[in-house]
Motif scaffolding. Structure first.
Motif, PDB file in Angstrom:
ATOM      1  N   MET A 135       0.940  -1.203  -0.059  1.00 13.01           N
ATOM      2  CA  MET A 135      -0.034   0.162   0.040  1.00 13.01           C
ATOM      3  C   MET A 135       0.924   1.335   0.004  1.00 13.01           C
ATOM      4  O   MET A 135       0.564   2.176  -0.752  1.00 13.01           O
ATOM      5  N   ILE A 136       2.180   1.200   1.120  1.00 17.80           N
ATOM      6  CA  ILE A 136       2.788   2.447   0.968  1.00 17.80           C
ATOM      7  C   ILE A 136       3.670   2.581  -0.335  1.00 17.80           C
ATOM      8  O   ILE A 136       3.751   3.524  -0.752  1.00 17.80           O
ATOM      9  N   ALA A 137       4.176   1.611  -0.537  1.00 14.49           N
ATOM     10  CA  ALA A 137       5.156   1.587  -1.868  1.00 14.49           C
ATOM     11  C   ALA A 137       4.444   1.946  -3.064  1.00 14.49           C
ATOM     12  O   ALA A 137       4.743   2.859  -4.092  1.00 14.49           O
ATOM     13  N   TYR A 143      10.164   1.885  -1.595  1.00 17.80           N
ATOM     14  CA  TYR A 143       9.863   0.641  -0.621  1.00 17.80           C
ATOM     15  C   TYR A 143      10.891   0.948   0.560  1.00 17.80           C
ATOM     16  O   TYR A 143      10.522   0.414   1.557  1.00 17.80           O
ATOM     17  N   ALA A 144      11.721   1.929   0.268  1.00 16.75           N
ATOM     18  CA  ALA A 144      12.448   2.241   1.490  1.00 16.75           C
ATOM     19  C   ALA A 144      11.507   2.858   2.687  1.00 16.75           C
ATOM     20  O   ALA A 144      11.559   2.391   3.850  1.00 16.75           O
ATOM     21  N   LEU A 145      10.753   3.921   2.251  1.00 14.77           N
ATOM     22  CA  LEU A 145       9.837   4.233   3.205  1.00 14.77           C
ATOM     23  C   LEU A 145       8.897   3.322   3.810  1.00 14.77           C
ATOM     24  O   LEU A 145       8.480   3.023   4.873  1.00 14.77           O
ATOM     25  N   ALA A 146       8.305   2.384   2.866  1.00 13.03           N
ATOM     26  CA  ALA A 146       7.546   1.201   3.242  1.00 13.03           C
ATOM     27  C   ALA A 146       8.037   0.494   4.129  1.00 13.03           C
ATOM     28  O   ALA A 146       7.426   0.042   5.375  1.00 13.03           O
ATOM     29  N   GLY A 147       9.431   0.011   3.937  1.00 12.20           N
ATOM     30  CA  GLY A 147      10.135  -0.918   5.040  1.00 12.20           C
ATOM     31  C   GLY A 147      10.208  -0.227   6.505  1.00 12.20           C
ATOM     32  O   GLY A 147      10.286  -0.630   7.329  1.00 12.20           O
ATOM     33  N   PRO A 200       1.875  13.669   4.440  1.00 16.47           N
ATOM     34  CA  PRO A 200       3.282  13.526   4.886  1.00 16.47           C
ATOM     35  C   PRO A 200       3.742  12.220   5.529  1.00 16.47           C
ATOM     36  O   PRO A 200       3.029  11.622   6.472  1.00 16.47           O
ATOM     37  N   ALA A 201       4.997  11.944   5.564  1.00 12.55           N
ATOM     38  CA  ALA A 201       5.547  10.687   5.799  1.00 12.55           C
ATOM     39  C   ALA A 201       5.488  10.557   7.318  1.00 12.55           C
ATOM     40  O   ALA A 201       5.209   9.436   7.750  1.00 12.55           O
TER      41      ALA A 201
END
Length: 485
Positions: A135-137, A143-147, A200-201
């Motif tokens: 979902m986030i990726a 993928y770095a943020l998702a991980g 925002p992240a």
């Protein structure tokens, strides 16, 4: 016993004397009387004494009538003993217990109901992580943020899980698990909305931290078995093996279901389905109040972490978790194709099958023996990777997985023996936390070695090494040798 001589008794009923006392033996009534009336009553058939007391004198049977009564009784007894006749309740023998230990396990009243609810609640444990990454990726293209978001949720969950488990021990499963689950589900829905709106992240990290109140559903189920089977160690062994097999099955099917929903429907479908299953399963599980362990009174004992033998056992769990985390990451890096998922699923399948077989036995192996077997079997994927054959790697992962369930069943049994009953949920959650910490260490180490070693094959050195470290810790501290029963 000879039949009484009733030839001189009258055929009809004899009136009972109401005003005159019976004559004594020394004063006979007359020359023509052989027996006094009280003597005639004493020689009547046994049926006369078994009748309820009435105002009429007992009826004396003639010889033919007594024979007819005995014949009627015999016929009635033969009818009761006939093959088609159901035996009375007080003479009926209980049905024998099933020979299969798993069938016998689920003859415990209420066991099927709470197990079904717990399995539904446990399936999303393997869905949330994959669903959030997809979902986030998909929304942010990273993928770095998702991980990172997934790892943050794992760390916070590991910190809060023992606290939630302590509340469960003190106040009861239903009273704590239901509101904790509702809060965690609201956190998942908040994370979904933030990802869908591309907020925002930092909002993603804040939302995933609110999901950390999710209770340890597997630990609560094991606590119920420990309460219901506290006087039957063989049945507890079978129950722990079943629970470990259920864990493997859920973590094998959960990611596959999440990936299928996210790809076939929309990126948020996996999170929605997991949240619905989690809430429904916990509500069904908590509704089974008859099997819920009683709330233990407050204890002055310290936390289970201070129990003698528990720190050494948690260290063993930490090293064992590194086996699982490194094997997953290294295999993903080595295969580097869509076939990695099914190949890893074979390891879980081997563990699930081994857990069911292990639970069928009546004896459990020592933890050191299980860890030694794991260290040996974890070398097989390394040898298969040297050949470059994915088919051979899949077979060796299936074989290596057979060491997982027996090790975990034996370790969880030791946790139950070391932890006071008033702190059982907290003790088992500490074990799970140690495993998660080991998985994180193994994943990081395996990923670093896969990136920096000459080939990814070197990454397969970590699982047998971590298993060997766990064995050395277990043997050096004699973990499990002095556990109280």
């Amino acid at each position: 016993m000879p039949h009484p001589d009733l030839t001189h008794a009258p055929a009809g009923p004899t009136p009972a004397p109401h005003t005159e006392a019976p004559p004594t033996p020394e004063t006979p009534d007359g020359p023509g009387t052989h027996e006094a009336p009280w003597a005639q009553a004493a020689h009547t058939a046994p049926e006369a004494h078994e009748r309820p007391e009435t105002h009429e004198a007992p009826r004396a049977h003639t010889a033919p009538e007594a024979h007819e009564a005995r014949a009627a009784r015999a016929a009635a007894e033969a009818h009761e003993a006939s093959p088609g006749r159901r035996a009375p309740e007080h003479t009926r023998t209980p049905a024998p217990a099933p020979a299969n230990p798993y069938r016998r396990l689920f003859t415990v009243p209420g066991a099927r109901a709470f197990t079904l609810g717990n399995l539904i609640a446990r399936l999303p444990a393997g869905m949330f992580s994959v669903s959030s990454v997809v979902m986030i990726a998909g929304a942010y293209g990273s993928y770095a943020l998702a991980g990172a978001v997934s790892a943050a949720g794992l760390v916070v969950g590991a910190l809060t899980a023992p606290w939630i488990a302590r509340l469960v021990d003190r106040h009861g499963q239903a009273r704590i698990a239901v509101p904790a689950t509702v809060w965690a589900v609201l956190g998942q829905l908040t994370l979904l909305l933030c990802a869908h709106a591309q907020a925002p992240a930092w909002t993603l990290f804040a939302a995933t931290m609110t999901t950390a109140t999710a209770p340890n559903t597997g630990g609560m189920s094991r606590a119920r078995w420990a309460h219901l089977l506290k006087d039957d160690p063989d049945a507890r062994h079978t129950a722990n093996a079943f629970e470990q097999a259920a864990d493997e099955l859920c973590f094998m099917l959960g990611p596959v279901l999440a990936a299928l929903l996210c790809s076939a429907l929309f990126p948020e479908a996996g999170t929605l389905a997991a949240a619905a299953l989690f809430l429904t399963g916990v509500l069904l599980f908590a509704a089974q109040r008859a099997t819920e362990p009683p709330v233990a009174p407050r204890t002055t004992a310290g936390p289970p972490l201070r129990t003698p033998g528990m720190p050494a056992l948690l260290a063993v769990f930490l090293a064992t978790g590194a086996v699982f985390g490194s094997m997953e990451v290294v295999t993903l890096a080595y295969v580097d194709s869509p076939a990695a998922g099914p190949i890893l699923a074979l390891q879980a399948a081997g563990s699930c099958a081994a857990g069911l077989v292990y639970g069928h036995t009546r004896r459990s192996a020592g933890l050191a023996s299980c860890l030694a077997a794991m260290a040996v079997l974890m070398t097989l994927p390394l040898l298969a990777a040297l050949t470059g054959s994915l088919l051979l790697l899949a077979g060796t992962l299936l074989a290596a997985g057979t060491a997982t369930a027996p090790t975990m069943v034996t370790g969880m049994t030791l946790v139950q023996r070391l932890t006071p009953s008033a702190q059982l949920n907290e003790g088992m959650t500490l074990a799970v936390t140690a495993l998660l910490g080991g998985i994180a260490i193994g994943s990081a180490t395996g990923g670093w070695l896969a990136d920096h070693a000459p080939t990814t094959t070197y990454g397969y050195l970590i699982p047998p090494t971590a298993a060997a470290v766990a064995f050395v810790l277990c043997a050096a501290t004699r973990t499990g040798h002095r556990a109280p029963r």
